[in-house]
Design a protein around this motif. Sequence first.
Motif, PDB file in Angstrom:
ATOM      1  N   LYS A   1     141.974  55.358 -58.737  1.00 37.26           N
ATOM      2  CA  LYS A   1     142.253  53.809 -58.634  1.00 37.26           C
ATOM      3  C   LYS A   1     142.481  53.419 -57.295  1.00 37.26           C
ATOM      4  O   LYS A   1     143.309  54.088 -56.508  1.00 37.26           O
ATOM      5  CB  LYS A   1     143.771  53.953 -59.431  1.00 37.26           C
ATOM      6  N   ILE A   2     141.620  52.336 -56.906  1.00 36.63           N
ATOM      7  CA  ILE A   2     142.032  51.766 -55.691  1.00 36.63           C
ATOM      8  C   ILE A   2     142.135  50.267 -55.666  1.00 36.63           C
ATOM      9  O   ILE A   2     141.403  49.406 -56.242  1.00 36.63           O
ATOM     10  CB  ILE A   2     140.428  52.019 -54.899  1.00 36.63           C
ATOM     11  N   GLY A   3     143.240  50.203 -55.044  1.00 41.45           N
ATOM     12  CA  GLY A   3     143.408  48.629 -54.636  1.00 41.45           C
ATOM     13  C   GLY A   3     142.993  48.153 -53.354  1.00 41.45           C
ATOM     14  O   GLY A   3     142.939  48.874 -52.425  1.00 41.45           O
ATOM     15  N   PHE A   4     142.197  46.930 -53.284  1.00 43.09           N
ATOM     16  CA  PHE A   4     141.844  46.442 -52.116  1.00 43.09           C
ATOM     17  C   PHE A   4     142.091  45.119 -51.892  1.00 43.09           C
ATOM     18  O   PHE A   4     142.022  43.993 -52.663  1.00 43.09           O
ATOM     19  CB  PHE A   4     140.095  46.648 -52.409  1.00 43.09           C
ATOM     20  N   VAL A   5     142.516  44.924 -50.718  1.00 43.39           N
ATOM     21  CA  VAL A   5     142.890  43.799 -50.206  1.00 43.39           C
ATOM     22  C   VAL A   5     141.896  43.252 -49.164  1.00 43.39           C
ATOM     23  O   VAL A   5     141.770  43.774 -48.196  1.00 43.39           O
ATOM     24  CB  VAL A   5     144.361  43.454 -49.331  1.00 43.39           C
ATOM     25  N   PHE A   6     140.772  42.414 -49.446  1.00 46.69           N
ATOM     26  CA  PHE A   6     139.800  42.049 -48.806  1.00 46.69           C
ATOM     27  C   PHE A   6     140.202  40.914 -47.609  1.00 46.69           C
ATOM     28  O   PHE A   6     141.114  40.527 -47.662  1.00 46.69           O
ATOM     29  CB  PHE A   6     138.843  41.297 -49.774  1.00 46.69           C
TER      30      PHE A   6
ATOM     31  N   LEU B   1     143.921  40.399 -64.734  1.00 45.81           N
ATOM     32  CA  LEU B   1     142.520  40.741 -64.915  1.00 45.81           C
ATOM     33  C   LEU B   1     142.086  41.993 -64.498  1.00 45.81           C
ATOM     34  O   LEU B   1     141.206  42.760 -64.673  1.00 45.81           O
ATOM     35  CB  LEU B   1     141.769  39.838 -64.483  1.00 45.81           C
ATOM     36  N   VAL B   2     142.744  42.650 -63.279  1.00 43.15           N
ATOM     37  CA  VAL B   2     142.470  43.914 -62.727  1.00 43.15           C
ATOM     38  C   VAL B   2     142.692  45.214 -63.526  1.00 43.15           C
ATOM     39  O   VAL B   2     142.461  46.250 -63.032  1.00 43.15           O
ATOM     40  CB  VAL B   2     142.766  43.996 -61.072  1.00 43.15           C
ATOM     41  N   PHE B   3     143.744  45.228 -64.401  1.00 39.73           N
ATOM     42  CA  PHE B   3     143.942  46.192 -65.275  1.00 39.73           C
ATOM     43  C   PHE B   3     142.737  46.574 -66.025  1.00 39.73           C
ATOM     44  O   PHE B   3     141.989  45.736 -66.789  1.00 39.73           O
ATOM     45  CB  PHE B   3     145.318  45.894 -66.096  1.00 39.73           C
TER      46      PHE B   3
ATOM     47  N   ARG C   1     147.843  41.787 -56.330  1.00 38.30           N
ATOM     48  CA  ARG C   1     146.869  42.153 -57.449  1.00 38.30           C
ATOM     49  C   ARG C   1     146.572  43.850 -57.084  1.00 38.30           C
ATOM     50  O   ARG C   1     146.654  44.657 -57.802  1.00 38.30           O
ATOM     51  CB  ARG C   1     145.550  41.471 -57.108  1.00 38.30           C
ATOM     52  N   ALA C   2     146.712  44.108 -55.687  1.00 36.95           N
ATOM     53  CA  ALA C   2     146.068  45.268 -55.209  1.00 36.95           C
ATOM     54  C   ALA C   2     147.304  46.423 -55.739  1.00 36.95           C
ATOM     55  O   ALA C   2     147.158  47.652 -56.075  1.00 36.95           O
ATOM     56  CB  ALA C   2     145.934  45.488 -53.715  1.00 36.95           C
TER      57      ALA C   2
ATOM     58  N   SER D   1     146.607  38.334 -53.460  1.00 34.07           N
ATOM     59  CA  SER D   1     145.635  39.373 -53.684  1.00 34.07           C
ATOM     60  C   SER D   1     146.462  40.587 -53.234  1.00 34.07           C
ATOM     61  O   SER D   1     145.991  41.820 -53.445  1.00 34.07           O
ATOM     62  CB  SER D   1     144.584  39.067 -52.766  1.00 34.07           C
TER      63      SER D   1
ATOM     64  N   CYS E   1     139.636  36.563 -52.413  1.00 31.75           N
ATOM     65  CA  CYS E   1     138.908  36.992 -53.473  1.00 31.75           C
ATOM     66  C   CYS E   1     139.415  36.766 -54.606  1.00 31.75           C
ATOM     67  O   CYS E   1     139.540  37.646 -55.497  1.00 31.75           O
ATOM     68  CB  CYS E   1     138.398  38.408 -53.222  1.00 31.75           C
TER      69      CYS E   1
END
Lengths: 243, 245
Positions: free
Chosen positions: A72-77, A94-96, A139-140, A136, A81
């Motif tokens: 499981k990787i959380g990414f803050v771009f 939505l990211v679940f 979200r991560a 974001s 995004c």
Amino acid sequence: MTTVHIQIHEKTHHGTKIPTIENFELTLNAGEFVCLVGQSGCGKTTLLNTIAGLDANYSGAIHVANKTLNPKIGFVFQRPCLLPWRTVRENIELVFVNQKVISKTHIDELLALMQLTAYENAYPKQLSEGMCRRVSIIRAFAINPDLLLMDEPFVSLDAPMAREVSELLQHLWQKRPHTVLFVTHDLREAIALADKLVFLTSRPMRVLKEINVSIARNQRNSKNVENFREQLIQNYPELQPLL
Amino acid sequence: MLSRNLPTLSILVFLGIWQGLAIFLHSSLLPSPENVAHVFWQHCQSGELPYHLGVTLLRLLVSFTISMLLGCIIGITLGRNEKLNAFFDHWLVIFLNIPALVTVILCYVWFGLTESAAILAVVLNKVPNVVVMLREGTRALDKDLLNMAKCYQFGRIKTLRHIILPQLHPFLMSATRSGLALIWKIILMVELLGRSNGMGYQLHLFFQWFDIASILAYTVAFVGVIQLLEFALLKPLDNLALKWR
């Protein structure tokens, strides 16, 4: 929270001769906040994309939580995004992977910590740049990731806004510690945030030096950060070109 | 005040010019609007016009649905895959440039004067257009959002629904609009050449009898239905999907 071990023998972009990354090795301890410091264009974004599984074309091995597949990787771009056609809360939900396990209270807490509760039903276009960043980041964190990747998340913000988001991030991370790999080219930002600094060479990218930040977290005001930075430059002249 | 009444005014002027011309020419080849309205009403009462219009609408619905589905699948696939696209691009150019009439004739010759041959002819004409539009849309997709979806393990269905389709919405809408316009025209030709009901068949009969009033009456029904579709279906769809803007 988990140990992360990254080993990349070689990563070469299509159509180039010099490898972007070569003999790269890095271990992150559980719950550690690690900042990667290197010049722009040295391959930091490539490294994060590789770790996130967005680019499988490399030789080496990446272990997150003793899993090589689908950690499981959380990414803050670099860009927020966010989906412009979804509200703040929908963007987070939505990211679940399993939509049935979404914890409303968990997201409520995160929104409160990032001071966005009032905006949960707003669309991204109605928010400021800094607020989008905060969404974001939430979200991560929301998926309780094994590893959190952040790719210069404050780079396009103006200085006061960047400081504000950075402070909120530290606050959030102290409440909910995760293993973090944070990319930046701003040494002051790195010292303020990190447990460990990792300096990188330019292409082909390798680890040049790892340095622990010895200032206690509650003492990291701008004066102490500045002192630490100057000492760093004095003690390690080989880092000079990076700073 | 003026801008609000502009559509009404513009249509009144159009009808006025038509009426003026009809009176001036005083010929059976250009019936007046009043005359056409009368004929329209007669055809409606006899049940003839609703029946043939219904048949044509049904064909429109079936062939439109098939073309949009096929066109979307092929268009998105080609847009996402460089190699496939390089190969099939030439096919696409060929199909785009085959005249509609040729496809219709060939379908009837090869598959007989059947309903499925008629639908196939319409679909073959429309699919390449949808493919081209959707391919452009797919190429313009935001790579960063796709990366985000991949990183957070969205999977195919979720990516399609939440990332790809919302971005393709404007392309889908314009494919729908141009598709309706194109399919209407081709369906009439298909009906004229090889069916024994529908608007095209009727128009063919009226042509042989030189019944201009009936032709115009059917045309009015035609334009009316398309406008109705636009206002009752497409506009609301647009507004719904663009709420976030």
